[in-house]
Write a protein that holds these residues in place. Structure first.
Motif, PDB file in Angstrom:
ATOM      1  N   MET A  66       0.842  -1.187   0.000  1.00  0.00           N
ATOM      2  CA  MET A  66       0.000   0.000   0.000  1.00  0.00           C
ATOM      3  C   MET A  66       0.884   1.246   0.000  1.00  0.00           C
ATOM      4  O   MET A  66       1.992   1.222   0.498  1.00  0.00           O
ATOM      5  CB  MET A  66      -0.909   0.001   1.224  1.00  0.00           C
ATOM      6  CG  MET A  66      -1.996  -1.062   1.157  1.00  0.00           C
ATOM      7  SD  MET A  66      -3.229  -0.886   2.448  1.00  0.00           S
ATOM      8  CE  MET A  66      -2.306  -1.341   3.872  1.00  0.00           C
ATOM      9  N   ILE A  67       0.335   2.292  -0.546  1.00  0.00           N
ATOM     10  CA  ILE A  67       1.047   3.560  -0.651  1.00  0.00           C
ATOM     11  C   ILE A  67       0.377   4.564   0.274  1.00  0.00           C
ATOM     12  O   ILE A  67      -0.859   4.677   0.289  1.00  0.00           O
ATOM     13  CB  ILE A  67       1.006   4.076  -2.102  1.00  0.00           C
ATOM     14  CG1 ILE A  67       1.506   3.007  -3.012  1.00  0.00           C
ATOM     15  CG2 ILE A  67       1.656   5.422  -2.217  1.00  0.00           C
ATOM     16  CD1 ILE A  67       2.474   3.330  -4.027  1.00  0.00           C
ATOM     17  N   LEU A  68       1.148   5.304   0.977  1.00  0.00           N
ATOM     18  CA  LEU A  68       0.616   6.333   1.855  1.00  0.00           C
ATOM     19  C   LEU A  68      -0.003   7.435   1.002  1.00  0.00           C
ATOM     20  O   LEU A  68       0.643   7.999   0.114  1.00  0.00           O
ATOM     21  CB  LEU A  68       1.720   6.881   2.748  1.00  0.00           C
ATOM     22  CG  LEU A  68       1.319   7.752   3.905  1.00  0.00           C
ATOM     23  CD1 LEU A  68       0.378   6.995   4.850  1.00  0.00           C
ATOM     24  CD2 LEU A  68       2.542   8.213   4.671  1.00  0.00           C
ATOM     25  N   ALA A  69      -1.259   7.739   1.238  1.00  0.00           N
ATOM     26  CA  ALA A  69      -1.996   8.702   0.410  1.00  0.00           C
ATOM     27  C   ALA A  69      -1.377  10.090   0.469  1.00  0.00           C
ATOM     28  O   ALA A  69      -1.334  10.793  -0.545  1.00  0.00           O
ATOM     29  CB  ALA A  69      -3.454   8.755   0.840  1.00  0.00           C
ATOM     30  N   ASP A  70      -0.891  10.482   1.629  1.00  0.00           N
ATOM     31  CA  ASP A  70      -0.261  11.806   1.743  1.00  0.00           C
ATOM     32  C   ASP A  70       0.944  11.931   0.819  1.00  0.00           C
ATOM     33  O   ASP A  70       1.121  12.960   0.159  1.00  0.00           O
ATOM     34  CB  ASP A  70       0.169  12.071   3.192  1.00  0.00           C
ATOM     35  CG  ASP A  70      -1.012  12.312   4.110  1.00  0.00           C
ATOM     36  OD1 ASP A  70      -2.052  12.793   3.629  1.00  0.00           O
ATOM     37  OD2 ASP A  70      -0.885  12.019   5.317  1.00  0.00           O
ATOM     38  N   GLU A  71       1.761  10.883   0.759  1.00  0.00           N
ATOM     39  CA  GLU A  71       2.934  10.913  -0.119  1.00  0.00           C
ATOM     40  C   GLU A  71       2.525  10.955  -1.585  1.00  0.00           C
ATOM     41  O   GLU A  71       3.130  11.656  -2.393  1.00  0.00           O
ATOM     42  CB  GLU A  71       3.820   9.702   0.147  1.00  0.00           C
ATOM     43  CG  GLU A  71       4.516   9.746   1.482  1.00  0.00           C
ATOM     44  CD  GLU A  71       5.384   8.528   1.741  1.00  0.00           C
ATOM     45  OE1 GLU A  71       5.625   7.736   0.794  1.00  0.00           O
ATOM     46  OE2 GLU A  71       5.813   8.366   2.887  1.00  0.00           O
ATOM     47  N   PHE A  72       1.491  10.189  -1.936  1.00  0.00           N
ATOM     48  CA  PHE A  72       0.984  10.204  -3.304  1.00  0.00           C
ATOM     49  C   PHE A  72       0.524  11.614  -3.678  1.00  0.00           C
ATOM     50  O   PHE A  72       0.836  12.110  -4.762  1.00  0.00           O
ATOM     51  CB  PHE A  72      -0.175   9.212  -3.448  1.00  0.00           C
ATOM     52  CG  PHE A  72      -0.763   9.170  -4.826  1.00  0.00           C
ATOM     53  CD1 PHE A  72      -0.231   8.336  -5.796  1.00  0.00           C
ATOM     54  CD2 PHE A  72      -1.851   9.975  -5.160  1.00  0.00           C
ATOM     55  CE1 PHE A  72      -0.775   8.304  -7.076  1.00  0.00           C
ATOM     56  CE2 PHE A  72      -2.394   9.944  -6.430  1.00  0.00           C
ATOM     57  CZ  PHE A  72      -1.850   9.108  -7.396  1.00  0.00           C
ATOM     58  N   CYS A  73      -0.212  12.251  -2.788  1.00  0.00           N
ATOM     59  CA  CYS A  73      -0.741  13.593  -3.049  1.00  0.00           C
ATOM     60  C   CYS A  73       0.380  14.616  -3.202  1.00  0.00           C
ATOM     61  O   CYS A  73       0.325  15.472  -4.100  1.00  0.00           O
ATOM     62  CB  CYS A  73      -1.695  14.011  -1.941  1.00  0.00           C
ATOM     63  SG  CYS A  73      -3.236  13.077  -1.942  1.00  0.00           S
ATOM     64  N   VAL A  74       1.392  14.540  -2.353  1.00  0.00           N
ATOM     65  CA  VAL A  74       2.524  15.462  -2.456  1.00  0.00           C
ATOM     66  C   VAL A  74       3.243  15.259  -3.783  1.00  0.00           C
ATOM     67  O   VAL A  74       3.562  16.216  -4.491  1.00  0.00           O
ATOM     68  CB  VAL A  74       3.497  15.278  -1.262  1.00  0.00           C
ATOM     69  CG1 VAL A  74       4.811  15.995  -1.501  1.00  0.00           C
ATOM     70  CG2 VAL A  74       2.840  15.755   0.024  1.00  0.00           C
ATOM     71  N   HIS A  75       3.473  14.005  -4.137  1.00  0.00           N
ATOM     72  CA  HIS A  75       4.184  13.686  -5.386  1.00  0.00           C
ATOM     73  C   HIS A  75       3.421  14.189  -6.611  1.00  0.00           C
ATOM     74  O   HIS A  75       4.024  14.644  -7.583  1.00  0.00           O
ATOM     75  CB  HIS A  75       4.425  12.179  -5.481  1.00  0.00           C
ATOM     76  CG  HIS A  75       5.121  11.759  -6.728  1.00  0.00           C
ATOM     77  ND1 HIS A  75       6.457  11.990  -6.945  1.00  0.00           N
ATOM     78  CD2 HIS A  75       4.663  11.136  -7.839  1.00  0.00           C
ATOM     79  CE1 HIS A  75       6.788  11.524  -8.131  1.00  0.00           C
ATOM     80  NE2 HIS A  75       5.723  10.991  -8.696  1.00  0.00           N
ATOM     81  N   HIS A  76       2.085  14.096  -6.584  1.00  0.00           N
ATOM     82  CA  HIS A  76       1.272  14.477  -7.743  1.00  0.00           C
ATOM     83  C   HIS A  76       0.667  15.878  -7.627  1.00  0.00           C
ATOM     84  O   HIS A  76      -0.124  16.281  -8.489  1.00  0.00           O
ATOM     85  CB  HIS A  76       0.159  13.445  -7.955  1.00  0.00           C
ATOM     86  CG  HIS A  76       0.665  12.132  -8.445  1.00  0.00           C
ATOM     87  ND1 HIS A  76       1.057  11.912  -9.744  1.00  0.00           N
ATOM     88  CD2 HIS A  76       0.887  10.950  -7.802  1.00  0.00           C
ATOM     89  CE1 HIS A  76       1.471  10.671  -9.887  1.00  0.00           C
ATOM     90  NE2 HIS A  76       1.388  10.070  -8.715  1.00  0.00           N
ATOM     91  N   HIS A  77       1.021  16.596  -6.576  1.00  0.00           N
ATOM     92  CA  HIS A  77       0.565  17.972  -6.371  1.00  0.00           C
ATOM     93  C   HIS A  77      -0.962  18.083  -6.362  1.00  0.00           C
ATOM     94  O   HIS A  77      -1.552  18.936  -7.041  1.00  0.00           O
ATOM     95  CB  HIS A  77       1.146  18.913  -7.430  1.00  0.00           C
ATOM     96  CG  HIS A  77       2.630  18.800  -7.574  1.00  0.00           C
ATOM     97  ND1 HIS A  77       3.506  19.249  -6.617  1.00  0.00           N
ATOM     98  CD2 HIS A  77       3.394  18.247  -8.546  1.00  0.00           C
ATOM     99  CE1 HIS A  77       4.745  19.000  -7.000  1.00  0.00           C
ATOM    100  NE2 HIS A  77       4.709  18.382  -8.167  1.00  0.00           N
ATOM    101  N   ILE A  78      -1.594  17.185  -5.620  1.00  0.00           N
ATOM    102  CA  ILE A  78      -3.044  17.231  -5.474  1.00  0.00           C
ATOM    103  C   ILE A  78      -3.380  17.239  -3.988  1.00  0.00           C
ATOM    104  O   ILE A  78      -2.544  16.909  -3.148  1.00  0.00           O
ATOM    105  CB  ILE A  78      -3.748  16.041  -6.162  1.00  0.00           C
ATOM    106  CG1 ILE A  78      -3.269  14.713  -5.581  1.00  0.00           C
ATOM    107  CG2 ILE A  78      -3.574  16.091  -7.665  1.00  0.00           C
ATOM    108  CD1 ILE A  78      -4.096  13.522  -6.020  1.00  0.00           C
ATOM    109  N   ASP A  79      -4.609  17.597  -3.700  1.00  0.00           N
ATOM    110  CA  ASP A  79      -5.076  17.638  -2.323  1.00  0.00           C
ATOM    111  C   ASP A  79      -5.698  16.294  -1.954  1.00  0.00           C
ATOM    112  O   ASP A  79      -6.302  15.632  -2.805  1.00  0.00           O
ATOM    113  CB  ASP A  79      -6.102  18.765  -2.173  1.00  0.00           C
ATOM    114  CG  ASP A  79      -6.368  19.097  -0.733  1.00  0.00           C
ATOM    115  OD1 ASP A  79      -5.402  19.414  -0.010  1.00  0.00           O
ATOM    116  OD2 ASP A  79      -7.545  19.016  -0.325  1.00  0.00           O
TER     117      ASP A  79
END
Length: 93
Positions: free
Chosen positions: A1-14
Motif C-alpha cells: 500500500m502507498i501512503l496517500a499523503d505521499e501520493f498527493c505530495v508527489h502528484h501535487h493534489i489535495d
C-alpha cells in the motif's frame, strides 16, 4: 500500500480529491489508525484519473463520465471478441 499523503505530495493534489474519488466509487482507500493508504493495485488507474484532473483540467463529474464510457468500451470490445470467436467457429465449417 502507498501512503496517500505521499501520493498527493508527489502528484501535487489535495487529499480531498482522493476522498472525492472514493465517494464517487472510482477508487478504494484504506484507513488504518490515523493514516490513509492507497492499494498498490489501484496505483496506475489512480494516476490516470489524476492526469485527467491535473493535466486535462477535467472535473470530478467529467472523470466519472469518462470512466463510465471507458468501462462500456471495454465491455463492447469483450463482446466483439466473443462474437468474432463464435463467427470463426462457423467460418471453419
Amino acid at each position: 500500500m502507498i501512503l496517500a499523503d505521499e501520493f498527493c505530495v508527489h502528484h501535487h493534489i489535495d487529499l480531498t480529491f482522493l476522498y472525492s474519488l472514493r465517494e464517487s466509487g472510482l477508487i478504494e482507500i484504506i484507513q488504518r489508525e490515523e493514516k490513509v493508504f492507497i492499494p498498490i493495485e489501484q496505483l496506475g488507474y489512480l494516476e490516470k484519473l489524476v492526469r485527467f484532473y491535473t493535466e486535462m483540467d477535467i472535473n470530478l463529474q467529467g472523470i466519472e463520465a469518462i470512466n463510465h464510457l471507458l468501462h462500456r468500451i471495454n465491455e463492447m470490445q469483450q463482446q466483439i471478441t466473443m462474437l468474432t470467436n463464435k463467427l470463426n467457429i462457423y467460418d471453419k465449417e
